[in-house]
Each structure stands twice: as C-alpha cells, then as structure tokens.
Design an enzyme around this catalytic site. Structure first.
Site, PDB file in Angstrom:
ATOM      1  N   ARG A   1      42.382  27.109  35.611  1.00 31.36           N
ATOM      2  CA  ARG A   1      41.969  28.348  34.926  1.00 31.36           C
ATOM      3  C   ARG A   1      41.101  28.025  33.716  1.00 31.36           C
ATOM      4  O   ARG A   1      40.155  28.736  33.405  1.00 31.36           O
ATOM      5  CB  ARG A   1      43.177  29.187  34.474  1.00 31.36           C
ATOM      6  CG  ARG A   1      44.042  29.765  35.572  1.00 31.36           C
ATOM      7  CD  ARG A   1      43.593  31.015  36.237  1.00 31.36           C
ATOM      8  NE  ARG A   1      43.349  32.211  35.482  1.00 31.36           N
ATOM      9  CZ  ARG A   1      42.939  33.335  36.065  1.00 31.36           C
ATOM     10  NH1 ARG A   1      42.780  33.408  37.380  1.00 31.36           N
ATOM     11  NH2 ARG A   1      42.694  34.406  35.348  1.00 31.36           N
TER      12      ARG A   1
ATOM     13  N   THR B   1      37.481  35.727  33.083  1.00 34.19           N
ATOM     14  CA  THR B   1      37.082  36.579  34.208  1.00 34.19           C
ATOM     15  C   THR B   1      35.672  37.148  33.997  1.00 34.19           C
ATOM     16  O   THR B   1      34.851  37.135  34.910  1.00 34.19           O
ATOM     17  CB  THR B   1      38.082  37.741  34.352  1.00 34.19           C
ATOM     18  OG1 THR B   1      39.400  37.201  34.451  1.00 34.19           O
ATOM     19  CG2 THR B   1      37.789  38.584  35.569  1.00 34.19           C
TER      20      THR B   1
ATOM     21  N   ASN C   1      31.683  36.042  39.578  1.00 33.99           N
ATOM     22  CA  ASN C   1      32.086  34.887  38.757  1.00 33.99           C
ATOM     23  C   ASN C   1      32.396  33.644  39.591  1.00 33.99           C
ATOM     24  O   ASN C   1      33.185  32.807  39.204  1.00 33.99           O
ATOM     25  CB  ASN C   1      33.258  35.280  37.848  1.00 33.99           C
ATOM     26  CG  ASN C   1      34.365  35.985  38.599  1.00 33.99           C
ATOM     27  OD1 ASN C   1      34.434  35.896  39.816  1.00 33.99           O
ATOM     28  ND2 ASN C   1      35.236  36.669  37.877  1.00 33.99           N
TER      29      ASN C   1
ATOM     30  N   LYS D   1      33.588  31.876  45.926  1.00 35.45           N
ATOM     31  CA  LYS D   1      33.213  33.210  46.383  1.00 35.45           C
ATOM     32  C   LYS D   1      31.785  33.180  46.963  1.00 35.45           C
ATOM     33  O   LYS D   1      31.035  32.230  46.739  1.00 35.45           O
ATOM     34  CB  LYS D   1      33.298  34.191  45.208  1.00 35.45           C
ATOM     35  CG  LYS D   1      34.735  34.422  44.670  1.00 35.45           C
ATOM     36  CD  LYS D   1      34.699  35.398  43.484  1.00 35.45           C
ATOM     37  CE  LYS D   1      36.089  35.756  42.979  1.00 35.45           C
ATOM     38  NZ  LYS D   1      36.003  36.727  41.835  1.00 35.45           N
TER      39      LYS D   1
ATOM     40  N   PHE E   1      36.167  49.670  40.610  1.00 36.70           N
ATOM     41  CA  PHE E   1      35.269  48.746  41.300  1.00 36.70           C
ATOM     42  C   PHE E   1      35.899  48.133  42.544  1.00 36.70           C
ATOM     43  O   PHE E   1      35.352  47.192  43.127  1.00 36.70           O
ATOM     44  CB  PHE E   1      34.810  47.635  40.343  1.00 36.70           C
ATOM     45  CG  PHE E   1      35.935  46.898  39.657  1.00 36.70           C
ATOM     46  CD1 PHE E   1      36.600  45.856  40.297  1.00 36.70           C
ATOM     47  CD2 PHE E   1      36.359  47.257  38.379  1.00 36.70           C
ATOM     48  CE1 PHE E   1      37.641  45.176  39.684  1.00 36.70           C
ATOM     49  CE2 PHE E   1      37.409  46.579  37.753  1.00 36.70           C
ATOM     50  CZ  PHE E   1      38.053  45.536  38.412  1.00 36.70           C
TER      51      PHE E   1
ATOM     52  N   HIS F   1      37.462  32.212  42.621  1.00 40.97           N
ATOM     53  CA  HIS F   1      38.762  32.827  42.384  1.00 40.97           C
ATOM     54  C   HIS F   1      39.776  31.714  42.154  1.00 40.97           C
ATOM     55  O   HIS F   1      39.733  30.686  42.838  1.00 40.97           O
ATOM     56  CB  HIS F   1      39.202  33.657  43.598  1.00 40.97           C
ATOM     57  CG  HIS F   1      40.668  34.018  43.539  1.00 40.97           C
ATOM     58  ND1 HIS F   1      41.125  35.099  42.807  1.00 40.97           N
ATOM     59  CD2 HIS F   1      41.756  33.414  44.058  1.00 40.97           C
ATOM     60  CE1 HIS F   1      42.461  35.135  42.897  1.00 40.97           C
ATOM     61  NE2 HIS F   1      42.863  34.133  43.653  1.00 40.97           N
TER      62      HIS F   1
ATOM     63  N   ARG G   1      32.568  29.591  35.251  1.00 41.56           N
ATOM     64  CA  ARG G   1      32.102  30.984  35.242  1.00 41.56           C
ATOM     65  C   ARG G   1      31.072  31.224  34.144  1.00 41.56           C
ATOM     66  O   ARG G   1      30.114  31.989  34.319  1.00 41.56           O
ATOM     67  CB  ARG G   1      33.299  31.922  35.082  1.00 41.56           C
ATOM     68  CG  ARG G   1      34.140  32.027  36.358  1.00 41.56           C
ATOM     69  CD  ARG G   1      35.458  32.699  36.071  1.00 41.56           C
ATOM     70  NE  ARG G   1      36.119  33.171  37.294  1.00 41.56           N
ATOM     71  CZ  ARG G   1      37.295  33.804  37.293  1.00 41.56           C
ATOM     72  NH1 ARG G   1      37.937  34.010  36.154  1.00 41.56           N
ATOM     73  NH2 ARG G   1      37.825  34.201  38.428  1.00 41.56           N
TER      74      ARG G   1
HETATM   75  O1  CDP Z   1      39.689  36.513  38.929  1.00 41.24           O
HETATM   76  P1  CDP Z   1      40.592  36.690  37.749  1.00 41.24           P
HETATM   77  O2  CDP Z   1      42.042  36.377  38.039  1.00 41.24           O
HETATM   78  O3  CDP Z   1      40.095  35.954  36.531  1.00 41.24           O
HETATM   79  O4  CDP Z   1      40.477  38.247  37.330  1.00 41.24           O
HETATM   80  P2  CDP Z   1      41.255  39.522  37.906  1.00 41.24           P
HETATM   81  O5  CDP Z   1      41.584  40.392  36.731  1.00 41.24           O
HETATM   82  O6  CDP Z   1      42.371  39.121  38.802  1.00 41.24           O
HETATM   83  O7  CDP Z   1      40.144  40.274  38.754  1.00 41.24           O
HETATM   84  C1  CDP Z   1      39.788  39.885  40.050  1.00 41.24           C
HETATM   85  C2  CDP Z   1      38.280  39.958  40.208  1.00 41.24           C
HETATM   86  O8  CDP Z   1      37.843  41.302  40.057  1.00 41.24           O
HETATM   87  C3  CDP Z   1      37.498  39.181  39.146  1.00 41.24           C
HETATM   88  O9  CDP Z   1      37.404  37.806  39.408  1.00 41.24           O
HETATM   89  C4  CDP Z   1      36.142  39.879  39.188  1.00 41.24           C
HETATM   90  O10 CDP Z   1      35.348  39.406  40.291  1.00 41.24           O
HETATM   91  C5  CDP Z   1      36.537  41.330  39.470  1.00 41.24           C
HETATM   92  N1  CDP Z   1      36.577  42.128  38.234  1.00 41.24           N
HETATM   93  C6  CDP Z   1      35.466  42.897  37.895  1.00 41.24           C
HETATM   94  O11 CDP Z   1      34.456  42.878  38.600  1.00 41.24           O
HETATM   95  N2  CDP Z   1      35.494  43.677  36.751  1.00 41.24           N
HETATM   96  C7  CDP Z   1      36.574  43.686  35.954  1.00 41.24           C
HETATM   97  N3  CDP Z   1      36.578  44.444  34.854  1.00 41.24           N
HETATM   98  C8  CDP Z   1      37.689  42.922  36.290  1.00 41.24           C
HETATM   99  C9  CDP Z   1      37.666  42.145  37.433  1.00 41.24           C
HETATM  100 MG    MG Z   2      43.420  37.358  39.221  1.00 43.55          MG
END
Ligand code: CDP
Ligand code: MG
Length: 176
Positions: free
Chosen positions: A105, A111, A136, A24, A72, A139, A122
C-alpha cells in the site's frame, strides 16, 4: 525488594500476510507492467500466484460490491473490465511475505493519484479522468479480511503455490 511490572522481552514475530494486486487496464495500456513489477519487487515480497484475467461483469461487481452506492460505480466496473482502455484484461497477483499489505500500500500510494506522493506508483502513473474517475493503475487489498475475500474471489487454491487458507476436498460432478 518490591514488585512492579516489567516488560516481557520478546522479538516481535514476522507477520506474514498475503494480498491481491491487480494491474488495472490503464496500467497495461500504458505499458507499465514491467515498471510496476519492478517497483513492487523493492518490497522483497514473494509472488505466489499470477495470471491474466478477462474480467466478467459478475467478477467486477463482486470485487467492488462495497462501492455499489458510489456515483462512479458503473464507471468503475467499466474501468476494471477494460472498457475504458480497449484492454479487456487485468494482471492478477498474490504477494506474500512479512507485512505485505502495508509495504505494498505504501509503494502504491494514495487512492487519489493527485494526492498520492509523486514517488509512489499511483503518484507517478495515475491520473484523474475528466469525468472524475481515479485511474490509478493498480489495485491492492487494504487489510487482511479484504485480502482473503479478494484472493478467494480471483484465485482457486491450486493456482497459488503456498497454502494460504485451509482447503477441503470436494467432489465435482461433470455434466456429460
Ligand atoms: O483502490 P483503493 O483501495 O485505494 O481505493 P478504494 O476506496 O477501495 O476505491 C476503489 C477504486 O475506486 C479506486 O482505486 C479508484 O479507482 C476508484 N475511486 C474513484 O474513482 N473515485 C473515488 N473517489 C474513490 C475511488
Ligand atoms: Mg480498496
């Protein structure tokens, strides 16, 4: 004599998988490309596609469409487009190999960078902004279905050096 059940003895077959990994804009801005690639190389997976991408709003919204009801969402779109980091690009890759999704992962970590194990990518490099967005640094697709959708969204079949999904020949008409 009698009869009962016994287990078949078989070797669990290697399960090759592929997934999309994005470095990212915060990862690029923090000059972490090399570190992240080095960490990911611990998995011994293969990179079968890689490119730098300028992320359009359409691509960003399609990529995160399952998050569109989150408060967000607009910040997330700005984030992946690089508008928060003055780096309007991401590095997109497809990793391929045995159990690729779990391996990547696990290395990436949770996350929420504050909850992520500090030894993960991360956990080492992520942060939560004052506004509460999780920056983080990468992706990673979280399951096979998501991986297929995302790889097909970010890459054309000819960009990938192995045939991951069935393809068909299409005729493309060019406008003069
Ligand atoms: O990236 P990942 O699959 O681990 O998490 P996701 O639940 O698919 O969320 C996508 C992205 O949204 C995350 O990587 C974060 O950058 C953002 N996010 C956030 O800013 N705040 C949250 N509570 C959840 C996700
Ligand atoms: Mg995701």
């Amino acid at each position: 004599y009698g009869y009962g059940k016994s287990y078949n003895s078989f070797k669990i077959k290697d399960m090759n998988q592929q997934l999309l990994v994005l470095i990212k804009p915060d990862g690029l801005k923090k000059s972490l490309t090399g570190n992240i690639l080095a960490r990911l190389s611990e998995t011994k997976l293969e990179i079968v596609a890689a490119k730098m991408v300028r992320v359009s709003r359409e691509l960003a919204v399609e990529h995160y469409k399952h998050m569109k009801d989150k408060p967000f969402f607009e910040d997330l779109i700005k984030y992946i487009q690089g508008e928060l980091h003055d780096r309007r690009k991401v590095m997109a890759m497809v990793y391929w190999g045995d159990n690729a999704i779990t391996k990547v992962r696990q290395l990436a970590g949770a996350t929420n960078p504050e909850e992520a194990d500090p030894t993960t990518i991360r956990g080492s490099y992520g942060r939560i902004t004052t506004k509460g967005l999780y920056e983080n640094v990468l992706h990673t697709s979280s399951n096979e279905l998501e991986a297929e959708r995302e790889i097909k969204l970010w890459f054309q079949p000819e960009d990938i050096i192995v045939d991951l999904y069935p393809t068909k020949v299409i005729e493309v008409k060019m406008e003069k």
